[in-house]
Design a protein around this motif. Structure first.
Motif, PDB file in Angstrom:
ATOM      1  N   PRO A  60     -89.948 -25.661  91.804  1.00  0.00           N
ATOM      2  CA  PRO A  60     -90.208 -24.379  91.145  1.00  0.00           C
ATOM      3  C   PRO A  60     -90.487 -23.234  92.105  1.00  0.00           C
ATOM      4  CG  PRO A  60     -92.046 -25.901  90.841  1.00  0.00           C
ATOM      5  CD  PRO A  60     -90.934 -26.692  91.424  1.00  0.00           C
ATOM      6  N   ARG A  61     -90.821 -23.534  93.362  1.00  0.00           N
ATOM      7  CA  ARG A  61     -91.014 -22.462  94.337  1.00  0.00           C
ATOM      8  C   ARG A  61     -89.691 -21.998  94.956  1.00  0.00           C
ATOM      9  NH1 ARG A  61     -96.290 -24.622  97.807  1.00  0.00           N
ATOM     10  NH2 ARG A  61     -97.814 -24.444  96.100  1.00  0.00           N
ATOM     11  N   LEU A  62     -88.575 -22.582  94.476  1.00  0.00           N
ATOM     12  CA  LEU A  62     -87.242 -22.281  94.996  1.00  0.00           C
ATOM     13  C   LEU A  62     -87.111 -22.631  96.472  1.00  0.00           C
ATOM     14  CD1 LEU A  62     -86.290 -18.970  93.176  1.00  0.00           C
ATOM     15  CD2 LEU A  62     -85.778 -21.328  92.529  1.00  0.00           C
ATOM     16  N   ARG A  63     -87.898 -23.611  96.891  1.00  0.00           N
ATOM     17  CA  ARG A  63     -87.727 -24.186  98.216  1.00  0.00           C
ATOM     18  C   ARG A  63     -86.966 -25.491  98.063  1.00  0.00           C
ATOM     19  NH1 ARG A  63     -93.129 -24.186 101.694  1.00  0.00           N
ATOM     20  NH2 ARG A  63     -91.587 -24.321 103.368  1.00  0.00           N
ATOM     21  N   ALA A  64     -86.122 -25.801  99.023  1.00  0.00           N
ATOM     22  CA  ALA A  64     -85.249 -26.966  98.918  1.00  0.00           C
ATOM     23  C   ALA A  64     -85.505 -27.958 100.039  1.00  0.00           C
ATOM     24  CB  ALA A  64     -83.787 -26.534  98.945  1.00  0.00           C
ATOM     25  N   PRO A 114     -90.089 -31.768  86.316  1.00  0.00           N
ATOM     26  CA  PRO A 114     -88.718 -31.247  86.442  1.00  0.00           C
ATOM     27  C   PRO A 114     -88.389 -30.886  87.889  1.00  0.00           C
ATOM     28  CG  PRO A 114     -89.882 -30.193  84.621  1.00  0.00           C
ATOM     29  CD  PRO A 114     -90.909 -30.948  85.415  1.00  0.00           C
ATOM     30  N   ILE A 115     -87.183 -31.222  88.280  1.00  0.00           N
ATOM     31  CA  ILE A 115     -86.697 -30.898  89.609  1.00  0.00           C
ATOM     32  C   ILE A 115     -85.192 -30.705  89.500  1.00  0.00           C
ATOM     33  CG2 ILE A 115     -86.293 -33.293  90.343  1.00  0.00           C
ATOM     34  CD1 ILE A 115     -87.462 -32.463  93.104  1.00  0.00           C
ATOM     35  N   THR A 116     -84.634 -29.863  90.364  1.00  0.00           N
ATOM     36  CA  THR A 116     -83.203 -29.593  90.343  1.00  0.00           C
ATOM     37  C   THR A 116     -82.524 -30.343  91.479  1.00  0.00           C
ATOM     38  OG1 THR A 116     -83.501 -27.407  89.354  1.00  0.00           O
ATOM     39  CG2 THR A 116     -81.434 -27.800  90.513  1.00  0.00           C
ATOM     40  N   ILE A 159     -78.097 -30.376  88.335  1.00  0.00           N
ATOM     41  CA  ILE A 159     -78.808 -30.761  87.123  1.00  0.00           C
ATOM     42  C   ILE A 159     -80.289 -30.481  87.336  1.00  0.00           C
ATOM     43  CG2 ILE A 159     -77.152 -32.514  86.392  1.00  0.00           C
ATOM     44  CD1 ILE A 159     -79.030 -34.641  87.560  1.00  0.00           C
ATOM     45  N   THR A 160     -80.982 -30.162  86.268  1.00  0.00           N
ATOM     46  CA  THR A 160     -82.434 -30.019  86.294  1.00  0.00           C
ATOM     47  C   THR A 160     -82.998 -30.936  85.227  1.00  0.00           C
ATOM     48  OG1 THR A 160     -82.306 -27.709  87.015  1.00  0.00           O
ATOM     49  CG2 THR A 160     -84.393 -28.449  86.058  1.00  0.00           C
TER      50      THR A 160
END
Length: 236
Positions: free
Chosen positions: A100-104, A147-149, A157-158
């Motif tokens: 959710p922090r848009l870190r990958a 949830p995770i993408t 997918i998320t």
């Protein structure tokens, strides 16, 4: 998407264990008889039961539907390296996971074969960086998973599939009977050495195909200064 980060070690980065240059039990060339003989010797001597360690870096398992989305319809996993447990392998395919922090975290390895569920297993260090607080669960138990993408070359997918894996030991039913562990769901594990400690609530996973092995995530293993192929002891 923000730049990827690497908060915990990966198997390909580590190369500390003897197994990196040694045959693995999964391909039938590891001296399993030596492990069994040592276990029996320790039990007869009244000491703890010695078990080899397997450190599980972050990874994921995919079902057919997720594989189709991430890598294309009908795609299959490509075995890259046999793992300790027979039939299990690290695949060449990897994904990026985004929180959710848009870190990958990039290049998260997929472990095969494909399963009936999709799951991402993280250490707490990984999860904190991603902005997650996933529950501790047995593999396949996704109750409360976060949830995770997942992003692959074919799509994304998320889903609520992020967990922290429970500490566990793989045993066959004959191992359980021989070691007198029938009816027990969990054990205590003792680690020797300068960073020695006791792990509580180590669950027993039992299947005819399993070889004795303790699975820890990278946070637990680093806390005890353990690498793959080290030995710990079950407290009887």
């Amino acid at each position: 998407m923000a730049q990827g980060f690497k908060p915990a070690s990966e198997c390909a980065d580590c190369r500390l264990c003897k197994r990196w240059q040694s045959p693995t039990p999964g391909n039938g060339s590891f001296p399993i008889d030596q492990i069994v003989q040592e276990v029996v010797r320790r039990v007869r001597a009244g000491g703890g039961i010695p078990i080899p360690v397997g450190v599980s870096a972050r990874h994921c398992h995919l079902n057919r539907d997720a594989m189709d989305v991430l890598f294309g319809p009908g795609s299959e996993l490509t075995p890259c390296r046999d793992l300790y447990q027979p039939g299990a392998y690290a695949a060449k395919e990897t994904v990026s996971v985004v929180g959710p922090r848009l870190r990958a975290i990039e290049r998260v390895r997929i472990l095969g074969p494909m399963r009936g569920y999709t799951q991402v297993e993280l250490a707490r260090t990984d999860a904190i960086g991603l902005g997650l607080d996933p529950p501790v669960r047995d593999s396949g138990d996704l109750e409360g998973a976060q949830p995770i993408t997942l992003v692959g070359p074919g799509g994304a997918i998320t889903q609520p599939v992020a967990i922290r894996a429970a500490r566990h030991i793989h045993f066959s039913p004959s191992d359980i009977a021989r070691l007198g562990l029938e009816g027990r769901q969990a054990v205590r594990v003792r680690v020797e050495g300068e960073k020695g400690l006791i792990f509580e609530n180590v669950r027993l996973k039992i299947d005819d195909s399993f070889i004795p092995e303790l699975h820890l995530d990278t946070d637990d293993a680093n806390a005890a200064d353990l690498v793959c192929s080290d030995t710990i002891h079950i407290e009887l």
